[in-house]
Structure formats: structure tokens, C-alpha cells
Design an enzyme around this catalytic site. Structure first.
Site, PDB file in Angstrom:
ATOM      1  N   ASP A   1      -9.110   0.062   2.148  1.00 26.00           N
ATOM      2  CA  ASP A   1      -9.040   0.747   0.842  1.00 26.00           C
ATOM      3  C   ASP A   1     -10.306   0.487   0.048  1.00 26.00           C
ATOM      4  O   ASP A   1     -10.909   1.404  -0.509  1.00 26.00           O
ATOM      5  CB  ASP A   1      -7.829   0.248   0.039  1.00 26.00           C
ATOM      6  CG  ASP A   1      -6.526   0.849   0.556  1.00 26.00           C
ATOM      7  OD1 ASP A   1      -6.598   1.609   1.527  1.00 26.00           O
ATOM      8  OD2 ASP A   1      -5.466   0.546  -0.006  1.00 26.00           O
TER       9      ASP A   1
ATOM     10  N   ASP B   1       0.855  -1.187   0.000  1.00 25.14           N
ATOM     11  CA  ASP B   1       0.000   0.000   0.000  1.00 25.14           C
ATOM     12  C   ASP B   1       0.895   1.243   0.000  1.00 25.14           C
ATOM     13  O   ASP B   1       1.660   1.457   0.937  1.00 25.14           O
ATOM     14  CB  ASP B   1      -0.897  -0.020   1.247  1.00 25.14           C
ATOM     15  CG  ASP B   1      -1.772   1.216   1.342  1.00 25.14           C
ATOM     16  OD1 ASP B   1      -2.376   1.575   0.321  1.00 25.14           O
ATOM     17  OD2 ASP B   1      -1.843   1.820   2.417  1.00 25.14           O
TER      18      ASP B   1
ATOM     19  N   THR C   1      -3.139   5.528  -3.991  1.00 26.49           N
ATOM     20  CA  THR C   1      -2.034   6.256  -3.348  1.00 26.49           C
ATOM     21  C   THR C   1      -0.733   6.054  -4.118  1.00 26.49           C
ATOM     22  O   THR C   1       0.059   6.978  -4.243  1.00 26.49           O
ATOM     23  CB  THR C   1      -1.847   5.769  -1.898  1.00 26.49           C
ATOM     24  OG1 THR C   1      -1.787   4.352  -1.902  1.00 26.49           O
ATOM     25  CG2 THR C   1      -2.998   6.213  -1.038  1.00 26.49           C
ATOM     26  N   THR C   2      -0.526   4.839  -4.644  1.00 26.37           N
ATOM     27  CA  THR C   2       0.697   4.584  -5.418  1.00 26.37           C
ATOM     28  C   THR C   2       0.602   5.300  -6.762  1.00 26.37           C
ATOM     29  O   THR C   2       1.554   5.940  -7.196  1.00 26.37           O
ATOM     30  CB  THR C   2       0.883   3.063  -5.633  1.00 26.37           C
ATOM     31  OG1 THR C   2       0.772   2.411  -4.380  1.00 26.37           O
ATOM     32  CG2 THR C   2       2.223   2.762  -6.242  1.00 26.37           C
TER      33      THR C   2
END
Length: 523
Positions: A384, A58, A91-92
Site C-alpha cells: 500500500d 486492509d 480502500t476502507t
């Protein structure tokens, strides 16, 4: 020229400052790049003491755990945190896209194009990309059956890049059921996640109702139907004098016994006041000593002690009760209600289950797994998915995943570049190249030939096959519609907005000023 800064203060100017920023941002992008997509790799995060170990892919968790010295790198960490708070996933992607934009910008700066020109080009490009994304978005919010299917596809897509990818169908159903119970609310407080090591991941389940990780007091009834619950935050241990530093002089043990008796009578009166509310379950945030516990049990009232603050807050939320601290006016206290309270076993542990709670939206997800690290990562993955789903329930539009949306935007931006005159056109083209890096990295992480796949994908999009993306299981390109790879429109939009804003901000930097470290005086 004399330096104007104190001895340890420093400044970096123009080229040097820009280079430092670019290098820092690209390093962060490269760090999390390999975790992107369904075939992304994991990272082990070890704490300084060496005890705590996290295994995760994550982006936000990885970036939160590393201490950075580079200012631009910190900005990227910040946008991934905002993405995590705002949407919960992507997020990545947001980090990787921002770092790829800066990689392209660095080439342009080296070619003597002014940063402000690049910023203008990026703005034109991001507007074109967002317009293309909006046009490609589909909204099935008005058709419950189709919308549920969309939610399942989004959950599967989100989970396919996480540790739960093996059992993504099982967990996608679990997440969608939990979110639909919220009835449009994005408050994930109502969904409680309890982690218990043991069993395997698919032993996890969704329980309608509320589970409290505490035990019922000795001698109390272990099962209560039609429960009336008083939730309290009060001290139930008045068998000792509470005044700090108080001293009492007594001239005989009889007086001491009187004091103790007075304390007990006071406690007895307090228990009588609590019982006068007509309750059959008493939940206290603080300890309940043996004497009041027995008094409550004699009246057939179940007592649960030390239900920590979060437990009490959540319990009052789901049962519809208020947290009380005084008991003089029973008519003003709002009690919580539920159909059944009982003790259940999960693995080796006893827990308390509240079924049929007033807020029908509440539910508990019990996560099982072989190791604590596995359960922690499963919780992050599920969080998530739940975040993205709850946001999608509010903003019901969806777009296609698998690199399809990025390629679609990249093609739209390239079309736009043809209409732009001057050096800004180079920046617009650079933006399109950066967007194409997302499918390239997806393919690279899976060990496929990215240059072949991405050029085929671009050709397919120019050929009018706007729903094509990367089929990550068969190393080919395929219709994402057919494969059911969908993502939330809000998530994709946030990624583009955040990444381009962060890239713009870093591009505008021309000086880095570092303050002198604070001197520590020796005592």
C-alpha cells in the site's frame, strides 16, 4: 396480473429495491468501518476449509475475501478494488464514504425527496468538495529535500493504520528509498518483496540489487564477478525421448547404448552452443539435469535451474537481458549483466544475490517477522505504501490527513449549500454530513468522544485554522502540518470521485431483476 418471469426468477420494485440496495451497501460500510484509521481493529479471515487464516485491516483484502449476494454491496467491493489498483490505499475510506452517503440518501428518500434530486445535489456537492481539496493541495515536487520529507510523511501516515505502525519510521524510510530508486516509474515490478519467517519486523531491510529465491547448482562456482548472464527458457533434460507415445524397438542393448550416446552428444552440442555466447552464468526457467550441469560447471559457468517464470521475467527486466530459447545465433542474443553474483543466507535459507544490476532502479525488500500471517500483513501494508508513494512521485501534490481534508471539504460543501435553492440543498448538506463521518469514525475507533472532537474540529475550521485535524495519540485537535500527517492528493481525490459515483449509481436503482438459477440436470 400474471407474473412474466419463470418460476424461480424474481423482481423487486421501487421502495423494496432501493431498501435492499441501501441495506447491502450500509452493511458493507459497517463491516470495514472499524478498520479505519491508526486505531483501526483487525479482522480474521478464515477460508472455507479452515486452513488458510489471514489477519488484516486492509479494506480491499477483507472485501475480496467475502462472498456477497447483495448487488449494491458488490458495487462497493468493486470500488474498493479499483481504489486498490489505482492508488493502492484508501480502500476502507472509499467504502465507508459511499455507505455514509447512502445512509444520508436513505433519510432523504424516506422524506419523499426524489432520488434524481438527491443525485443532482450530490453532484453539486462533490464538485465543491473537489475544488476545495484542489485549493488546499500543496506541491513541493520542485524541491527534492522538501519532497522527500513529504514522501516520508505520506509513508508514515499510510503505515500508521497498518500492522507496521510500531516501526513506521523505519519502514517509511525503506519505502521511500525503494520508490525513489524507480526514478518516477510506477512499475512496482522492479521492487521485489521476499518474505522469510524468523527474526522481528525491524530485521527487514532493503537490498540494492536483485535476490532470487533459488540455489546454485552443485559443482558450479558460487561467486562470480562481472557476470554475463544468459537467461533461457529451454529444456535441459534430453536424456529421454520426447515424442509422446513414441516406441523404439531395438534388437540389442548395444543399439540402446547408441541411442543414449546420441542423446548425450545432442546435449553436449547444446551446452557448447550455450557456452559459445561467452557467458559465465546460465539461468534456466526449466530443470537442468546433472549431465548438462556438470558440462557447464567444467567450463566455469554457474547454472541456476528452475527459476520460475516470475523470477526469469524479473531477472531479464533488471539485468537488461532477453529470455532465449534457441542458441544458434549468439550475435542476436542480448545478455544480462551485473557486477557480482553470490550466495547469501537469510535465516536458514540460501538465496542468490545479483548486485550492481544494469537497471539501477531494481531493489529487493526482505521482510522478516515472527509468523507467516504477520509477514503477509506486513507485505500488504508495504505494498500500500509503495503504491501510494509511486503515484505521489507522478502526481506530486499533497493534502493534510487526520480528518483535516474531509472537514475542509465538508465546510466548503456547507458553504455551497447556502447558495443552492430548492430541495437539492438538502442533498448538498447531506453530502457534507457524510464527509464529517470520516473524522467521527476515526475518533470512535480510537475510543475517543467523537461528538466533542468533531464539533471542536469543525469550529476550528470555521475559525480559519484550515490545517487542523485529529491528533489520534492525544485525543485532541492539532495542526496536521505540525504533526506531519500528510496524504496524497490523488488518493483523496479518487476516494471522493469513486464514492460519489458509486452512491449515485445505487441511488438510481428502482428495480432489481434476479435471473432463475440454472437447473443442473441429473445424469
Amino acid at each position: 396480473m400474471e407474473p412474466i418471469f419463470s418460476a424461480e426468477g424474481s423482481q423487486e420494485k421501487a421502495e423494496m429495491a432501493r431498501l435492499t440496495s441501501f441495506v447491502g451497501a450500509m452493511a458493507v460500510g459497517d463491516l470495514v468501518k472499524s478498520t479505519l484509521g491508526p486505531k483501526g481493529m483487525n479482522k480474521i479471515l478464515q477460508s472455507a476449509s479452515g486452513d488458510g487464516i489471514n489477519v488484516t485491516n486492509d479494506g480491499a483484502t477483507i472485501l475480496k475475501s467475502i462472498h456477497l449476494d447483495n448487488a449494491a454491496a458488490k458495487i462497493l467491493v468493486n470500488i474498493s478494488k479499483v481504489q486498490d489498483d489505482e492508488v493502492g490505499d484508501g480502500t476502507t475510506s472509499v467504502c465507508v464514504l459511499a455507505s455514509e452517503l447512502l445512509r444520508e440518501a436513505e433519510k432523504l428518500v424516506m422524506a419523499k425527496i426524489h432520488p434524481q434530486t438527491i443525485v443532482e445535489g450530490f453532484r453539486i456537492a462533490s464538485a465543491a468538495a473537489l475544488k476545495a481539496l484542489e485549493n488546499a493541495a500543496v506541491d513541493n515536487g520542485s524541491d527534492p529535500a522538501k519532497f522527500r520529507n513529504d514522501l516520508l510523511n505520506i509513508a508514515r501516515t499510510t503505515l500508521s493504520s497498518k500492522v507496521l505502525s510500531q516501526d513506521k519510521d523505519y519502514f517509511a524510510n525503506l519505502a521511500v528509498d525503494a520508490v525513489l530508486r524507480l526514478q518516477g516509474s510506477t512499475d512496482l515490478e522492479h521492487i521485489q518483496i521476499i518474505k522469510k519467517a524468523g527474526g522481528k519486523l525491524t530485521d527487514s531491510y532493503l537490498d540494492e540489487g536483485f535476490i532470487l529465491d533459488k540455489t546454485i547448482a552443485v559443482n558450479s562456482p558460487k561467486r562470480i564477478q562481472n557476470a554475463k548472464i544468459l537467461i533461457a527458457n529451454t529444456s535441459m533434460d534430453t536424456d529421454k525421448i520426447k515424442v509422446f507415445g513414441a516406441r523404439i524397438k531395438v534388437d540389442s542393448t548395444g543399439k540402446l547404448a547408441e541411442l543414449e550416446r546420441a542423446e548425450r552428444d545432442k546435449m553436449k552440442a547444446k551446452v557448447a552452443a550455450i557456452a559459445s555466447h561467452g557467458i559465465n552464468c546460465f539461468v534456466n526457467r526449466q530443470l537442468v539435469y546433472n549431465y548438462p550441469e556438470n558440462l557447464l560447471a567444467e567450463q566455469g559457468i554457474m547454472s541456476i535451474e528452475h527459476a520460475d517464470f516470475e523470477g526469469v521475467e524479473r531477472l531479464s527486466l533488471v539485468t537488461g537481458g532477453e529470455i532465449a530459447s534457441t542458441f544458434d545465433r549468439p550475435d542476436l542474443v542480448k545478455l544480462g549483466h551485473c557486477d557480482l553474483i553470490e550466495e547469501i543466507m537469510i535465516g536458514e535459507d540460501k538465496l542468490i544475490k545479483f548486485s550492481g544490476v544494469a537497471a539501477g532502479q531494481a531493489c529487493t525488500v526482505v521482510l522478516r517477522g515472527s509468523t507467516n500471517q504477520m509477514i503477509d500483513e506486513a507485505e500488504r501494508s508495504l505494498h500500500d505504501a509503495l503504491s501510494v508513494l509511486s503515484q505521489t512521485v507522478r502526481e506530486t501534490r499533497i493534502v493534510l490527513g487526520g480528518g483535516c481534508a474531509e472537514m475542509l471539504m465538508s465546510c466548503a460543501v456547507e458553504e455551497e449549500a447556502r447558495k443552492v435553492a430548492g430541495k437539492r440543498a438538502l442533498a448538498v448538506e447531506a453530502f457534507a454530513r457524510a464527509l464529517r463521518q470520516i473524522p467521527t469514525i476515526l475518533a470512535d475507533n480510537a475510543g475517543y468522544d467523537s461528538s466533542d472532537l468533531v464539533t471542536r474540529l469543525r469550529a476550528a475550521h470555521y475559525d480559519g485554522k484550515a490545517d487542523f485535524g485529529l491528533d489520534m495519540n492525544n485525543a485532541t485537535i492539532e495542526s496536521m502540518h505540525k504533526l506531519g500527517v500528510t496524504e496524497s492528493y490523488k488518493l483523496k481525490r479518487q476516494v471522493i470521485v469513486s464514492a460519489s459515483e458509486a452512491a449515485e449509481m445505487i441511488l438510481r436503482v428502482d428495480t432489481i431483476l434476479r435471473a432463475a438459477p440454472r437447473k443442473r440436470e441429473a445424469h
